[in-house]
Design a protein around this motif. Structure first.
Motif, short mmCIF file in Angstrom:
data_model
loop_
_atom_site.label_atom_id
_atom_site.label_comp_id
_atom_site.label_asym_id
_atom_site.label_seq_id
_atom_site.Cartn_x
_atom_site.Cartn_y
_atom_site.Cartn_z
N TYR A 91 -30.13 -41.03 -37.88
CA TYR A 91 -28.95 -41.89 -37.84
C TYR A 91 -29.32 -43.31 -37.41
CZ TYR A 91 -24.64 -43.76 -35.62
OH TYR A 91 -23.59 -44.54 -35.22
N LYS A 92 -30.10 -43.43 -36.36
CA LYS A 92 -30.51 -44.76 -35.89
C LYS A 92 -31.36 -45.46 -36.94
CE LYS A 92 -30.40 -43.64 -30.93
NZ LYS A 92 -31.21 -43.48 -29.71
N GLY A 93 -32.21 -44.69 -37.61
CA GLY A 93 -33.05 -45.27 -38.66
C GLY A 93 -32.23 -45.79 -39.83
N GLU A 94 -31.16 -45.07 -40.19
CA GLU A 94 -30.30 -45.51 -41.28
C GLU A 94 -29.45 -46.72 -40.90
OE1 GLU A 94 -28.05 -42.05 -42.21
OE2 GLU A 94 -29.60 -41.18 -43.50
N LEU A 95 -29.13 -46.84 -39.61
CA LEU A 95 -28.32 -47.97 -39.17
C LEU A 95 -29.09 -49.28 -39.25
CD1 LEU A 95 -26.45 -46.80 -35.93
CD2 LEU A 95 -25.49 -47.17 -38.20
N MET A 96 -30.37 -49.26 -38.88
CA MET A 96 -31.13 -50.50 -38.77
C MET A 96 -31.60 -50.97 -40.13
SD MET A 96 -30.63 -51.06 -35.74
CE MET A 96 -31.49 -52.62 -35.80
N PRO A 97 -31.35 -52.23 -40.47
CA PRO A 97 -31.79 -52.78 -41.75
C PRO A 97 -33.29 -52.99 -41.78
CG PRO A 97 -30.72 -54.48 -40.43
CD PRO A 97 -30.59 -53.21 -39.67
N PRO A 98 -33.88 -53.24 -42.96
CA PRO A 98 -35.34 -53.13 -43.13
C PRO A 98 -36.16 -54.12 -42.30
CG PRO A 98 -34.28 -53.99 -45.12
CD PRO A 98 -33.19 -53.46 -44.24
N PHE A 99 -35.83 -55.41 -42.32
CA PHE A 99 -36.65 -56.35 -41.57
C PHE A 99 -36.55 -56.12 -40.07
CE2 PHE A 99 -37.18 -60.25 -39.13
CZ PHE A 99 -38.48 -60.60 -39.49
N THR A 100 -35.33 -55.90 -39.60
CA THR A 100 -35.13 -55.68 -38.17
C THR A 100 -35.91 -54.45 -37.71
OG1 THR A 100 -32.94 -56.67 -38.36
CG2 THR A 100 -33.39 -55.39 -36.38
N LYS A 101 -35.89 -53.40 -38.52
CA LYS A 101 -36.63 -52.18 -38.18
C LYS A 101 -38.13 -52.48 -38.12
CE LYS A 101 -35.22 -48.63 -40.46
NZ LYS A 101 -35.04 -47.63 -41.53
N LEU B 27 -22.12 -41.23 -38.43
CA LEU B 27 -22.28 -40.64 -37.10
C LEU B 27 -22.58 -39.14 -37.20
CD1 LEU B 27 -22.01 -41.27 -34.00
CD2 LEU B 27 -19.71 -40.30 -34.18
N PRO B 28 -23.66 -38.66 -36.59
CA PRO B 28 -23.96 -37.23 -36.63
C PRO B 28 -22.88 -36.42 -35.89
CG PRO B 28 -25.89 -38.49 -35.94
CD PRO B 28 -24.72 -39.43 -35.91
N VAL B 29 -22.41 -35.40 -36.57
CA VAL B 29 -21.39 -34.51 -36.00
C VAL B 29 -21.94 -33.10 -36.02
CG1 VAL B 29 -19.03 -33.65 -36.22
CG2 VAL B 29 -19.54 -36.04 -36.81
N PHE B 30 -21.79 -32.39 -34.89
CA PHE B 30 -22.34 -31.05 -34.75
C PHE B 30 -21.22 -30.10 -34.37
CE2 PHE B 30 -25.31 -34.30 -33.28
CZ PHE B 30 -26.34 -34.16 -34.21
N ALA B 31 -21.14 -28.99 -35.07
CA ALA B 31 -20.05 -28.04 -34.84
C ALA B 31 -20.62 -26.67 -34.47
CB ALA B 31 -19.17 -27.93 -36.07
N PHE B 32 -20.08 -26.09 -33.39
CA PHE B 32 -20.40 -24.72 -33.00
C PHE B 32 -19.32 -23.80 -33.53
CE2 PHE B 32 -23.11 -26.92 -30.05
CZ PHE B 32 -24.21 -26.05 -29.92
N ALA B 33 -19.74 -22.75 -34.18
CA ALA B 33 -18.75 -21.82 -34.74
C ALA B 33 -19.22 -20.39 -34.55
CB ALA B 33 -18.55 -22.11 -36.22
N ASN B 34 -18.30 -19.52 -34.14
CA ASN B 34 -18.57 -18.08 -34.05
C ASN B 34 -17.56 -17.28 -34.83
OD1 ASN B 34 -20.36 -18.83 -31.63
ND2 ASN B 34 -20.67 -16.62 -31.87
N GLU B 35 -16.31 -17.70 -34.72
CA GLU B 35 -15.24 -16.90 -35.34
C GLU B 35 -15.17 -17.15 -36.83
OE1 GLU B 35 -11.71 -17.74 -33.14
OE2 GLU B 35 -12.65 -17.27 -31.22
N GLN B 36 -15.58 -18.35 -37.27
CA GLN B 36 -15.60 -18.63 -38.70
C GLN B 36 -17.01 -18.36 -39.21
OE1 GLN B 36 -13.62 -21.87 -40.58
NE2 GLN B 36 -12.68 -22.55 -38.66
N SER B 37 -17.10 -17.66 -40.32
CA SER B 37 -18.41 -17.41 -40.91
C SER B 37 -18.73 -18.53 -41.89
CB SER B 37 -18.41 -16.07 -41.66
OG SER B 37 -17.61 -16.17 -42.83
N ALA B 38 -19.96 -18.56 -42.35
CA ALA B 38 -20.36 -19.59 -43.31
C ALA B 38 -19.54 -19.51 -44.58
CB ALA B 38 -21.85 -19.43 -43.63
N LEU B 39 -19.08 -18.30 -44.92
CA LEU B 39 -18.29 -18.14 -46.15
C LEU B 39 -16.91 -18.78 -46.03
CD1 LEU B 39 -19.17 -14.44 -47.02
CD2 LEU B 39 -20.10 -16.52 -48.06
#
Length: 711
Positions: A124-134, A77-89
């Motif tokens: 994400y949706k592309g990874e969920l679906m198996p090859p023939f069904t896709k 599942l794609p997870v997205f985080a917004f951060a201002n107070e924490q730096s990348a370090l």
């Protein structure tokens, strides 16, 4: 699947306004945006709603722990985080390994962020679906004009007719657009195992821990015949479970082989037990071979695992002990065993391959996974001649397979992958165990009688429960230790009427309960004399479980009030209003129970399944005689010392009682007594007829069977 959940640290203006802008951009992109109140609410929302395709949260407030919780539910599942107070370090290496993307709160950036979110969700949706069904979905979306089969042309033909339009509207357009011809090269071929079809079978094999897997679009009945046709050439001897599915009897009728039977046990309830360990030894098999005309040492063996009632074998013991090259586990009822550790060592694909041996597992994907009816799989562990196997495969497979069945089989595998699949299976097990405990609680707390559960006394641990020889709950005699295990999701309820191995003075036949439940929209999987089987598959939710409990308590209430059949089970009353006029439910129950007492049912069942009819000719030879017209019909009671032409099998449980080419003798007369009891119950009590394949009901009320003509 277009819901995005945003968990925002509200009350801070410089964070709120960018989120409002993002909300607008996501809605413009076609997403529905929801706002859980806290992290627990978010986790519950993801757990309960599989259509959530992304989660956004404030990294300053909810860092690593929340990501780990989401990952445990769905690692993709794609997870997205917004951060201002924490730096990348400040972000650790562990956090970077999680499936999370970082953004900063900033005004005017919402369209760019929404674009990146959309890209991640598409991936994400592309990874969920198996090859023939896709590939099938892509083909449907292309909307090509075809001038080949099927004749309805993506549903167009149906819409040219009033009746067809009603049919089309019921199923919807995609059902018809996805029903395509084998002439589409971009979809490959199921028979040649090429293109997306080949990718699908490789995908399934990896999912089910097999070396090779094959999709079968017409059920495990066909899968069994494919495996047997390849593994047992003409003139060979087959070791086969006497409690096999009728498809394996049909295999014996189609192929010129000699059967030798494993002899399973059975208890007083009629519940099918396992094959004793001694039956798998080379010495016992050699003795049976010596006693069977034209038999040779077998190279192919079939074991039903699990049994209809949910008993699983210690398959590792069978693999190590059974001295045949091909060992076939007919596992139609347990396509889920690879997805929870409690089934380890109890299924065909468990463990590693063994040199010189091939293990098969045939599974009905549609039975207890999410797939269309007739979806089935053959799993293979070991080396086979794939070209020759495919010839056997093509003998039994349509040249026009239903692609929606193929896609549903593959999608069922996709659903069981990863953490989401593990959770689906664990939830199913937990729900079944909670139901079992609730029935036991009601049994203890309810005044008078209530239903019981066929299980060990202590089920505090989540496992497949061992049938211990020292225990009495299972009712099997002289069983082996660490050999058979009860699957928790196969729930067998017991009705009053049995006292150990004997019938009690009063009783409530299970068929009566099944008719009551059916009237209230609850369908039982299998009904025995005093037991009912319920399958707690991944599709059973809390509402269905509670509906079953409520219906059981309603039955008890109505039975204790001794309501009339007319008011209690109207559909049964409608079978014969004159017979059931003014009859009360307790009188009906006792009437059927008394008939079972008169026939000494437990003793009869033990004898009927203990002494097999005598094999006179092979099932194949008997079938050839029938095709030539060398048969005649005789009254059921006249079949002793006559060679049977067709198999005879009562439902339930749907396993053959008499096979083609077998003769009931005076020694095996209890088999006939058992059949006569089933017929008499149906004659005496309208609506309680047993469906018996191979018996023909005549206009005068008698039953006939087909036997071979005597020379």
């Amino acid at each position: 699947m277009n819901i995005i959940a945003i968990l925002n640290h509200m009350g801070v203006f410089f964070k709120e306004e960018p989120i409002r802008q993002l909300h607008a951009s996501l809605e413009k992109a076609g997403y529905q945006v929801v706002y859980p109140v806290n992290d627990k609410d978010l986790i519950k929302m993801i757990e309960m709603n599989p259509r959530i395709c992304g989660a956004i949260f404030d990294w300053d407030k909810y860092p690593l722990t929340l990501c780990e919780q989401i990952n445990a539910l769905n690692e993709k599942l794609p997870v997205f985080a917004f951060a201002n107070e924490q730096s990348a370090l400040d972000v650790s290496l562990t956090e970077l390994r999680l499936n999370v993307s970082f953004f900063e709160y900033a005004l005017g950036m919402s369209d760019d962020i929404a674009l990146k979110i959309n890209q991640a969700i598409d991936k994400y949706k592309g990874e969920l679906m198996p090859p023939f069904t896709k590939a099938l979905f892509n083909y449907v979306e292309e909307g090509k004009y075809t001038f080949c089969t099927p004749g309805h042309m993506g549903g167009t033909a149906f819409q040219r007719s009033p009746a067809g339009s009603i049919f089309y509207d019921f199923y919807g357009p995609n059902a018809f657009k996805a029903d395509v011809s084998v002439s589409m090269p971009e979809l490959g071929s199921l028979l040649d195992h090429s293109g997306p079809h080949k990718e699908a079978e490789e995908y399934i094999a990896k999912t089910f821990n097999a070396d090779h897997s094959y999709i079968v679009t017409n059920g495990t009945s066909t899968a069994n015949k494919i495996v047997g046709m390849f593994s047992a050439p003409s003139g060979s001897t087959v070791l086969i479970d006497r409690n096999c599915h009728k498809s394996l009897t049909h295999l014996l009728m189609m192929s010129d082989t000699t059967p030798i039977y494993f002899r399973p046990t059975r208890n007083a309830y009629g519940i099918l037990g396992g094959i004793p360990q001694s039956e798998f030894s080379r010495d016992v098999i050699a003795t049976k071979v010596a006693a069977t005309p034209n038999a040779v040492m077998p190279n192919y063996a079939v074991i039903t695992n699990s049994t209809y009632d949910g008993l699983l074998y210690n398959t590792q013991y069978i693999k190590e002990t059974l001295d045949t090259q091909f060992i076939h586990f007919d596992s139609a009822w347990v396509p889920y065993t690879n997805f929870n550790p409690i089934y380890e060592g109890k299924c065909g694909m468990s463990g590693e391959a063994m040199p010189g041996k091939v293990f098969y597992e045939t599974q009905s994907t549609h039975k207890l996974l999410a797939a269309f009816s007739q979806s089935s799989m053959i799993h293979i562990k070991g080396d086979i001649d794939k070209e020759t196997f495919n010839e056997a495969y093509m003998m039994h497979t349509s040249t026009s397979p239903q692609y929606s069945i193929v896609a549903s089989t593959e999608t069922a595998a996709a659903m069981m992958r990863g953490n989401t699949g593990k959770k689906l299976m664990q939830d199913s097990i937990d729900r079944a165990i909670r139901f079992r405990k609730e029935v036991k609680r009601l049994e203890k707390e309810t005044e008078g009688w209530f239903f019981d559960v066929w299980q060990p006394e202590d089920i505090e641990t989540t496992e497949c429960w061992n049938l211990d020889p020292k225990d009495t709950w299972h009712g099997f005699k002289d069983i082996d230790a660490d050999h058979m295990y009860l699957d928790p999701i196969k729930v067998t309820l017991l009705t009053p009427g049995m006292d150990g191995d004997n019938l009690a003075e009063t009783g409530i036949p299970a068929s009566l309960v099944a008719k009551f439940l059916d009237e209230r929209g609850v369908v039982v999987e299998k009904t025995g004399p005093y037991n009912l089987l319920f399958l707690f598959s991944i599709g059973i939710d809390k509402a269905k479980s509670l509906a079953l409990l409520r219906a059981l308590t309603e039955f008890k209430r109505g039975f204790d009030l001794n309501l009339t059949v007319k008011n209690f089970i109207p559909t049964l009353y409608a079978e014969d209003p004159k017979f059931y006029e003014d009859m009360h439910i307790q009188d009906l129950a006792q009437g059927i129970h008394d008939m079972m007492k008169a026939f000494k049912l437990p003793e009869l069942m033990f004898k009927a399944f203990d002494v097999l009819p005598e094999l006179k000719i092979t099932p194949n030879a008997a079938w050839q005689q029938e095709l030539r017209g060398h048969t005649e019909e005789v009254k059921l009671e006249e079949m002793v010392n006559r060679v049977n032409a067709n198999m005879i099998l009562p439902y339930p449980p749907g396993v053959p009682l008499v096979l083609p080419g077998e003769m009931i003798t005076e020694t095996s007369r209890p088999v006939l007594d058992f059949l006569e009891m089933l017929c008499e119950i149906g004659t005496e009590f309208p609506g309680f007829e047993t469906d018996i394949h191979g018996l023909y009901h005549q206009a005068d009320g008698s039953y006939t069977v087909k036997v071979l003509k005597q020379d």
